[in-house]
Design a protein around this motif. Sequence first.
Motif: not given
Length: 338
Positions: A3, A6, A214-215, A217-218, A222, A283, A310-312
Motif C-alpha cells: 500500500t 497513507d 493502484f486506482s 483514488n489510491d 499517495s 481496488d 481502492g486498496h488504500t
Amino acid sequence: MTTPQDGSRHGVLQHAAAASPSAEATGQSSVVDKYLIPRAFTVRMSEHESVRAYEVGPPDVPVVIGIHGTPSSGVNETFKYVATSPVFCRLVTFDRQGYGGSTPRPGRKVSDIAPIVEAVLNHLSLDVAAVYGVSGGGPHALAAAALLPDRISRVASLGGIGPNFGPGFDYMDGQIPLARQEMLAARSDPDALREFYRRYIVTMEVPDVEKEWFSQNDLRVSRFMREVMAPVKKKIEQQLSLHEAEFSQEDAYVDDFQSFASPWGFELGSIKVPVRFFHGLADIMVPPRHSEWLQSQISNAGLELFPNIGHTLSQIMSHVFAWLVGETSCRGLRRVTS
C-alpha cells in the motif's frame, strides 16, 4: 499487497497542539503528549528472536492490534492512527518477522503470527484485544482469531487477500497483470520473487509502475501523503528514534509471498469471533471478490464494500476502529502494576 504510505487528516499533530495549552504553561501533558505520541518497545520471543512493537493512544480504553501489509511496517499503522485520531481506542502494532526491527524467520507460515500476537498481549498484561490486518496482513489477522480464540474479541480484514487456492476460488482470477506475475513468481521459486521485487516493488512510486498497481483514488492519497503528511510521519519516526531497518525488506517480502502461496496453517471455518471484511470497490490490486469469498467461508462474518475507494483504506480507519471496539469496554482489560 503493498500500500502507498497513507493517512487522511492533515496537520493533526499541529492542530492538536494548537488547540491545547503547552505543557510548560499548564504544568500538565498536552493532548498530543497523552494520546498521539507513540512509543516503541521490544517483545522477546526467544533467545535469538524478538519483535519490535509500538503503541499509541490513551491508556484506559480498549486495545486494537494492527497487522501491517506486504511490504510495510508497524510504524505505518501507527501513523494512520495518529492521522485519524480514534482516541476511543489504543493501537498496538508491530513489525512482522523480517520487517523493521523484528527478527526474520525464513520459511514461516501465515499461522506463525499467532505466537507473536499472544506474546504482545502477554507483554502488555492484556487478556483480550481486537485485531485487524491490512492487505497481506489480512490473512495474519484471521490466523490470530482462529488460533487464539480466547484472546481475540473481534477481527477485521482491510483489503485482505484470499488464499492461493480455495474451494471455488482461484487467486489468479480477475487479477491485474502485475498481481498475477507476483503470485506466479511466488509459486515458482525465491529467485523469481526477488526479481519481481527489484523490478516492480522497489519502483512502486515511479509513475509508470504506480498506475499499474493502484486506482486513481489510491494515487491521490499517495500524492497527499508525500506532499502534505510527510512531515508528520517524519516527526513520528523521530519520536520513535527509528533508524534504518535492521533486516532486509526484500527477504521479508519473499518470505511473505512464499507463505501466501502455501497453506495458511489454519481453517477459516474455525473462526468463531465476529469478523468483518472491509474492501474498496475500486481496488485493482486485490479485487473485492477476495473479501467476498473469505466472508463466505466464515459463519460469523460481515462485509462492507466502499464505492470509489481502492486498496488504500485510510479514509475509513476510524470507522474500522469503531467497529472493532464496538462491544468491548475498559473492564475487559487486565493490567499488572509493579
